[in-house]
Write a protein that holds these residues in place. Structure first.
Motif, PDB file in Angstrom:
ATOM      1  N   ALA A   1       6.058 -10.525  -1.103  1.00 45.63           N
ATOM      2  CA  ALA A   1       7.641 -10.971  -0.649  1.00 45.63           C
ATOM      3  C   ALA A   1       7.444 -12.529  -0.199  1.00 45.63           C
ATOM      4  O   ALA A   1       8.271 -13.321  -0.375  1.00 45.63           O
ATOM      5  CB  ALA A   1       8.021 -10.052   0.458  1.00 45.63           C
ATOM      6  N   LEU A   2       6.170 -12.828   0.537  1.00 43.24           N
ATOM      7  CA  LEU A   2       5.994 -14.075   1.059  1.00 43.24           C
ATOM      8  C   LEU A   2       5.782 -15.058   0.113  1.00 43.24           C
ATOM      9  O   LEU A   2       6.397 -16.224   0.259  1.00 43.24           O
ATOM     10  CB  LEU A   2       4.769 -14.118   1.901  1.00 43.24           C
ATOM     11  CG  LEU A   2       4.348 -15.388   2.669  1.00 43.24           C
ATOM     12  CD1 LEU A   2       5.522 -15.620   4.036  1.00 43.24           C
ATOM     13  CD2 LEU A   2       2.962 -15.255   3.434  1.00 43.24           C
TER      14      LEU A   2
ATOM     15  N   ALA B   1       0.905  -1.975   1.482  1.00 43.00           N
ATOM     16  CA  ALA B   1       1.721  -2.697   2.413  1.00 43.00           C
ATOM     17  C   ALA B   1       1.358  -3.967   2.409  1.00 43.00           C
ATOM     18  O   ALA B   1       2.154  -4.882   2.623  1.00 43.00           O
ATOM     19  CB  ALA B   1       1.463  -1.684   3.707  1.00 43.00           C
ATOM     20  N   HIS B   2       0.086  -4.411   2.576  1.00 47.05           N
ATOM     21  CA  HIS B   2      -0.357  -5.661   2.504  1.00 47.05           C
ATOM     22  C   HIS B   2       0.091  -6.639   1.298  1.00 47.05           C
ATOM     23  O   HIS B   2       0.574  -7.705   1.459  1.00 47.05           O
ATOM     24  CB  HIS B   2      -2.054  -5.855   2.630  1.00 47.05           C
ATOM     25  CG  HIS B   2      -2.494  -7.349   2.351  1.00 47.05           C
ATOM     26  ND1 HIS B   2      -2.481  -8.126   3.360  1.00 47.05           N
ATOM     27  CD2 HIS B   2      -3.127  -7.807   1.208  1.00 47.05           C
ATOM     28  CE1 HIS B   2      -3.157  -9.025   3.047  1.00 47.05           C
ATOM     29  NE2 HIS B   2      -3.414  -9.071   1.636  1.00 47.05           N
ATOM     30  N   HIS B   3       0.299  -5.908   0.064  1.00 48.07           N
ATOM     31  CA  HIS B   3       0.687  -6.496  -1.104  1.00 48.07           C
ATOM     32  C   HIS B   3       1.771  -6.649  -1.151  1.00 48.07           C
ATOM     33  O   HIS B   3       2.505  -7.584  -1.848  1.00 48.07           O
ATOM     34  CB  HIS B   3      -0.448  -5.964  -2.059  1.00 48.07           C
ATOM     35  CG  HIS B   3      -1.699  -6.498  -2.344  1.00 48.07           C
ATOM     36  ND1 HIS B   3      -2.250  -7.774  -2.662  1.00 48.07           N
ATOM     37  CD2 HIS B   3      -2.783  -5.846  -1.795  1.00 48.07           C
ATOM     38  CE1 HIS B   3      -3.454  -7.904  -2.634  1.00 48.07           C
ATOM     39  NE2 HIS B   3      -3.842  -6.749  -2.242  1.00 48.07           N
ATOM     40  N   TYR B   4       2.637  -5.928  -0.604  1.00 43.97           N
ATOM     41  CA  TYR B   4       4.184  -5.981  -0.614  1.00 43.97           C
ATOM     42  C   TYR B   4       4.616  -7.087   0.232  1.00 43.97           C
ATOM     43  O   TYR B   4       5.443  -7.944  -0.267  1.00 43.97           O
ATOM     44  CB  TYR B   4       4.775  -4.509  -0.139  1.00 43.97           C
ATOM     45  CG  TYR B   4       5.061  -3.335  -0.636  1.00 43.97           C
ATOM     46  CD1 TYR B   4       5.445  -3.714  -2.194  1.00 43.97           C
ATOM     47  CD2 TYR B   4       4.569  -2.282  -0.526  1.00 43.97           C
ATOM     48  CE1 TYR B   4       5.661  -2.577  -2.999  1.00 43.97           C
ATOM     49  CE2 TYR B   4       4.811  -1.192  -1.548  1.00 43.97           C
ATOM     50  CZ  TYR B   4       5.290  -1.260  -2.850  1.00 43.97           C
ATOM     51  OH  TYR B   4       5.373  -0.332  -3.696  1.00 43.97           O
ATOM     52  N   GLY B   5       3.937  -7.195   1.537  1.00 41.70           N
ATOM     53  CA  GLY B   5       4.006  -8.401   2.104  1.00 41.70           C
ATOM     54  C   GLY B   5       3.745  -9.662   1.459  1.00 41.70           C
ATOM     55  O   GLY B   5       4.409 -11.039   1.587  1.00 41.70           O
ATOM     56  N   ARG B   6       2.497  -9.719   0.767  1.00 38.70           N
ATOM     57  CA  ARG B   6       2.067 -10.998   0.174  1.00 38.70           C
ATOM     58  C   ARG B   6       3.147 -11.276  -1.189  1.00 38.70           C
ATOM     59  O   ARG B   6       3.410 -12.456  -1.191  1.00 38.70           O
ATOM     60  CB  ARG B   6       0.541 -10.835  -0.437  1.00 38.70           C
ATOM     61  CG  ARG B   6       0.281 -12.035  -1.023  1.00 38.70           C
ATOM     62  CD  ARG B   6      -1.316 -11.760  -1.960  1.00 38.70           C
ATOM     63  NE  ARG B   6      -1.694 -12.878  -2.256  1.00 38.70           N
ATOM     64  CZ  ARG B   6      -2.485 -12.853  -3.458  1.00 38.70           C
ATOM     65  NH1 ARG B   6      -2.537 -11.897  -4.183  1.00 38.70           N
ATOM     66  NH2 ARG B   6      -2.995 -13.911  -3.748  1.00 38.70           N
TER      67      ARG B   6
ATOM     68  N   SER C   1      -0.428  -8.949  -6.877  1.00 40.79           N
ATOM     69  CA  SER C   1      -0.028  -8.139  -5.776  1.00 40.79           C
ATOM     70  C   SER C   1       0.933  -7.244  -6.104  1.00 40.79           C
ATOM     71  O   SER C   1       0.928  -5.977  -5.617  1.00 40.79           O
ATOM     72  CB  SER C   1       0.451  -9.310  -4.551  1.00 40.79           C
ATOM     73  OG  SER C   1      -0.334  -9.715  -3.843  1.00 40.79           O
TER      74      SER C   1
END
Length: 382
Positions: free
Chosen positions: A373-374, A366-371, A316
């Motif tokens: 971080a999660l 944006a999706h993979h920044y969130g993944r 990611s």
């Protein structure tokens, strides 16, 4: 850690770059863009003869046992030529899932055919409501007396129109009732009640949407023993993202080289554009972004055998960073070419389109920044 390429890896890079330079010129790419298949079966056969289709497949299954680093070397060369052959769909995704989830009989029956180019695979997993969440699957697979019945819809199936067999994911409903298990099923392209509608992808190649209206499958269509396939799907998609990141690096390198050459010969007010210090700064920024993207793609490839969290964060992180760098390099290249950058006379626009497609495939930055971080959050004790 020694990150230098081995002699075999250097030979692979040289042969791949030479093949792409000789086989993929502007005329070939324009021809493929107007071809209903989207790629050349003759070139696909050459891929098999060169051993590229067998590269990541285990030796006991008729392959060469190559690593993700070798796949990255190959994909970077493919990016330089905007290769449209279904390598990601059939080899990086399809063969990997057969090897990870299939029974020994399925591996022995399918993998040698992938290696010799006689069988092409595709993965049908994405759905409209999923929004890049690999765990969200609405397609159902119901056990029947004769086998399985699949019902649902799949979208954005890479090269699914050209696949001989399509790997379709679905929630398993067996004699124990509905479950949270996701199964993978081999569906022939000619199976009744399977409707395939294909379309051209941005930047070259084709994809399709698939409608399954109670498609009847034999019992052995299920890959393996029916254990939850979600971890394998996540692993395969992370592999694909690492490979696509390497392809994006190859595209970015072409845009950098092309732009650098153009600014040397294009004159304004009697001086080459490259003589302008501001232009030099932009070119330097582009070069930095290409190098950083190459490092992230290599890191993702090296982490594919790590534990699932570390692997997923590396994939990611690479997808997010390379997507951001790719857009920067593409936009700078078009701007520095001026009006010529958006004409068909130059291929800058074609390369930029492929980068835009890369940025959204399997989820945007944006999706993979969130993944990322999660996955980095510490586990909270129950």
């Amino acid at each position: 850690m020694d990150l230098n390429l081995s002699d075999e890896q250097r030979l692979l890079r040289e042969s791949a770059e030479r093949f792409v330079a000789e086989s993929y010129d502007a005329d070939h790419r324009r021809k493929m863009a107007n071809d209903p298949l989207g790629f050349s079966p003759a070139v696909w056969k050459q891929f098999a003869e060169l051993g590229w289709l067998a590269l990541p497949i285990a030796e006991e299954c008729g392959g060469l046992g190559g690593s993700a680093v070798e796949i990255g070397i190959l994909m970077e060369a493919f990016g330089r030529g905007l290769v449209s052959e279904p390598y990601i769909a059939s080899v990086v995704l399809g063969a990997a899932l057969i090897e990870r989830c299939g029974s020994m009989a399925q591996k022995q029956a399918i993998l040698p055919k992938i290696a010799d180019g006689s069988l092409k695979l595709a993965l049908a997993h994405s759905e409209r409501a999923a929004r890049f969440d690999l765990a969200r699957v609405a397609t159902t697979a119901t056990k029947t007396g004769q086998g399985w019945r699949l019902a649902g819809s799949k979208i954005a199936v890479l090269d699914g129109h050209a696949a001989d067999e399509i790997i379709v994911s679905g929630h398993i409903h067996d004699h124990q009732g509905p479950s949270t298990r996701i199964g993978l099923f081999l569906v022939s392209a000619t199976t009744p009640n399977v409707a395939i509608s294909d379309y051209e992808r941005l930047g070259g190649g084709r994809a399709c949407n698939i409608e399954l209206s109670d498609a009847q499958l034999p019992e052995d269509a299920l890959l393996g023993n029916g254990h939850d396939a979600l971890p394998a799907i996540e692993w395969a998609v992370d592999r694909a993202m690492a490979a696509l990141g390497a392809e994006a690096v190859g595209i970015m390198q072409v845009l950098l080289d092309t732009t650098l050459e153009y600014t040397k010969i294009r004159k304004q007010f009697g001086r080459p554009l490259a003589a302008n210090q501001v232009i030099r700064h932009r070119l330097a920024d582009m070069a930095v972004q290409v190098d950083e993207a190459r490092s992230m793609a290599l890191r993702a490839a090296l982490k594919l055998d790590a534990d699932p969290v570390e692997r997923a964060r590396a994939a990611s992180g690479a997808k997010a960073k390379i997507g951001k760098s790719a857009r920067f390099v593409g936009e700078q290249s078009i701007q520095l070419h001026g009006g010529m950058g958006v004409t068909e006379e130059l291929e800058v626009g074609a390369y930029f389109k492929r980068l835009v497609a890369f940025d959204t495939l399997f989820g945007g930055s944006a999706h993979h920044y969130g993944r990322h971080a999660l996955l980095g959050r510490p586990t909270v004790p129950a």
